[in-house]
Design a protein around this motif. Structure first.
Motif, mmCIF file in Angstrom:
data_model
loop_
_atom_site.group_PDB
_atom_site.id
_atom_site.type_symbol
_atom_site.label_atom_id
_atom_site.label_comp_id
_atom_site.label_asym_id
_atom_site.label_seq_id
_atom_site.Cartn_x
_atom_site.Cartn_y
_atom_site.Cartn_z
ATOM 1 N N VAL A 118 0.857 -1.186 0.000
ATOM 2 C CA VAL A 118 0.000 0.000 0.000
ATOM 3 C C VAL A 118 0.888 1.230 0.000
ATOM 4 C CG1 VAL A 118 -1.810 1.267 1.207
ATOM 5 C CG2 VAL A 118 -1.796 -1.236 1.245
ATOM 6 N N ARG A 119 0.606 2.145 -0.927
ATOM 7 C CA ARG A 119 1.399 3.367 -1.025
ATOM 8 C C ARG A 119 0.473 4.549 -1.248
ATOM 9 N NH1 ARG A 119 6.264 4.793 -5.364
ATOM 10 N NH2 ARG A 119 6.638 6.912 -4.631
ATOM 11 N N VAL A 120 0.879 5.717 -0.740
ATOM 12 C CA VAL A 120 0.137 6.953 -0.966
ATOM 13 C C VAL A 120 0.881 7.774 -2.008
ATOM 14 C CG1 VAL A 120 -0.699 9.097 0.063
ATOM 15 C CG2 VAL A 120 -0.811 6.962 1.357
ATOM 16 N N VAL A 121 0.168 8.180 -3.057
ATOM 17 C CA VAL A 121 0.747 8.985 -4.132
ATOM 18 C C VAL A 121 -0.112 10.228 -4.289
ATOM 19 C CG1 VAL A 121 1.471 9.034 -6.536
ATOM 20 C CG2 VAL A 121 1.536 6.879 -5.266
ATOM 21 N N ILE A 181 -4.612 6.589 -2.410
ATOM 22 C CA ILE A 181 -4.157 5.284 -1.946
ATOM 23 C C ILE A 181 -4.034 4.353 -3.146
ATOM 24 C CG2 ILE A 181 -4.679 3.289 -0.500
ATOM 25 C CD1 ILE A 181 -6.180 5.111 1.382
ATOM 26 N N VAL A 182 -2.857 3.755 -3.288
ATOM 27 C CA VAL A 182 -2.572 2.836 -4.382
ATOM 28 C C VAL A 182 -2.177 1.492 -3.782
ATOM 29 C CG1 VAL A 182 -1.190 2.416 -6.445
ATOM 30 C CG2 VAL A 182 -1.800 4.756 -5.819
ATOM 31 N N LEU A 191 -7.364 3.468 -5.418
ATOM 32 C CA LEU A 191 -8.642 3.532 -4.738
ATOM 33 C C LEU A 191 -9.205 4.936 -4.885
ATOM 34 C CD1 LEU A 191 -7.956 1.486 -1.473
ATOM 35 C CD2 LEU A 191 -8.531 0.702 -3.782
ATOM 36 N N ARG A 192 -10.486 4.999 -5.255
ATOM 37 C CA ARG A 192 -11.131 6.282 -5.533
ATOM 38 C C ARG A 192 -11.532 6.962 -4.227
ATOM 39 N NH1 ARG A 192 -14.902 4.496 -8.252
ATOM 40 N NH2 ARG A 192 -14.161 4.915 -10.378
#
Length: 436
Positions: free
Chosen positions: A415-418, A422-423, A433-434
């Motif tokens: 899980v990564r935040v870009v 959230i990806v 994720l929308r």
């Protein structure tokens, strides 16, 4: 893109039975009978979602798009994780296993569609984006490109600009590119045309480089870290057995040698870290996790009489606020985005705003409606909801210690935040994720 700047009223609403929150302007952990708040907002609006702040994930998110390796990515091989390598104004640069190494391709953040006609197979090399939006790729054993350094235009067309220089990792820095050699000991700053600006060799291999604007943090395998001058490569701050963490207003240097634990803070001035320390706090450590402000607690917690924490602004000489109570757990706390969540001895939890110590809410011990947090990892915060990875589940945790939503993760799940999104990478898929 804009970050959400939350300017809170300078007051702290305290829950019954939790003890006392104290906002002070000194470094010592001293409890007083009242609450005094430092003026001003400790955070800066850097125009991006960063430091663990998420977009709208208070409610269960849907899936905006999914890339399936075998279906969407040319020459994808194995069941290896697809990852985001870098971002630009044009899109997200993703990387995946292909051929003798990895391929790279730019995708549209909104749809997940490939923006290039063909990926760039870098082989054993690497690609990154600089501040000018240029994609630079060091290619070694790629297909069909010859070894060399290439710039890739918005259509995905590569142009060779320099000979191959021994390179296994690339990072953008300003309009140039940092390159790490294959044995990992040397880093060089080169122009896109291959001209060397500076080079530096480290005693231990480089295991990571973090670049934020003009701030460069280099991590080596011997637990040393270096915040370097981007113009020369020389240390502005260097330390052994330590961890350097960046926040909106400065950095913390968490010295971890046994018996010599301390946290030293430095301010960021005009986008660069001042080499003169602002404050030093002996015997403390910084809680891990992405957050807008550092949360400190005792480094050797076994000797602490009670749970006690303080929140700092790296650019100020003292603590913004503190909390201590015999009912607080000495270590079961999570710093996450703009929030901090403390565990209590009975298993219940309580949540505060990092900026000013405002109490957000409390929840009962684990039960049928309360998730058990076992080694939770912060993804970020969205409003008053913390998003955590906990026992293979992505959880939106409310201040009432209930799950606003949950999403199971397949193994392995990354899980990564870009940019506040959230990806999730799971096996051969990559999903964004929308936000709500």
């Amino acid at each position: 893109m804009s970050s959400r700047s939350r300017v809170r009223a300078l007051s702290a609403r305290l829950p019954f039975g939790i003890g006392t929150v104290v906002v002070v302007l000194c470094a010592a952990l001293v409890v007083t009978g009242g609450v005094v708040l430092a003026s001003g907002d400790a955070r800066t609006d850097d125009g991006e979602y960063a430091y663990g702040e998420l977009r709208g994930y208070e409610r269960e998110p849907g899936t905006a798009w999914t890339i399936v390796g075998q279906e969407d990515l040319p020459d994808y091989t194995d069941e290896v994780t697809i990852e985001i390598a870098d971002i630009s104004d044009e899109g997200w640069l993703i990387t995946y296993p292909s051929g003798l190494g990895r391929s790279f391709v730019m995708v549209d953040r909104r749809t997940g569609k490939l923006l290039w006609d063909s990926p760039i197979n870098a082989g054993q090399g690497d690609c990154a984006v600089n501040e000018a939006g240029q994609v630079g790729c060091a290619v070694q054993l790629g297909t069909p490109l010859e070894d060399g350094f290439y710039l890739v235009d918005d259509a995905g067309v590569p142009t060779r600009t320099a000979e191959y220089l021994d390179t296994k990792a690339v990072e953008g820095l300003g309009t140039n590119f940092l390159r790490v050699n294959r044995v990992g000991h040397q880093v060089t700053l080169n122009t896109p045309a291959g001209k060397s600006i500076w080079a530096r060799t480290f005693a231990a291999p480089i295991v990571g480089i973090d670049v934020t604007g003009d701030i460069v943090i280099i991590k080596t395998a011997d637990a040393s870290q270096h915040l370097v001058n981007p113009a020369t490569g020389e240390d502005r701050i260097g330390c052994d057995q330590c961890s350097i963490r960046l926040y909106p207003s400065g950095v913390t240097v968490d010295h971890q040698a046994y018996g010599e634990e301390k946290v030293v803070t430095y301010a960021t001035v005009n986008g660069r870290v001042d080499a003169d320390p602002v404050a030093e706090a002996d015997g403390l450590r910084v809680l891990p996790g992405p957050s807008t402000l550092p949360v400190l607690n005792a480094a050797n917690r076994v000797f602490a009489a009670e749970g006690q924490y303080e929140v700092r602004d790296p650019a100020r000489p003292g603590a913004l606020w503190q909390i201590r109570d015999g009912e607080l757990s000495k270590g079961n706390a999570v710093a996450c985005g703009s929030l901090v969540d403390f565990g209590r001895l009975d298993g219940s939890r309580t949540t505060y705003e990092l900026a000013d110590g405002t109490h957000i809410g409390s929840g009962p011990p684990p039960g049928p409606q309360q998730p058990i947090l076992a080694n939770p990892r912060c993804v970020g915060s969205s409003g008053t909801t913390m998003v955590l990875v906990n026992q293979g589940v992505l959880t939106g945790l409310t201040p009432a210690n209930t799950a606003a939503w949950e999403r199971g993760l397949s193994s392995p799940g990354l899980v990564r935040v870009v940019d506040g999104y959230i990806v999730v990478s799971e096996g051969s898929t990559l999903s964004m994720l929308r936000p709500n």
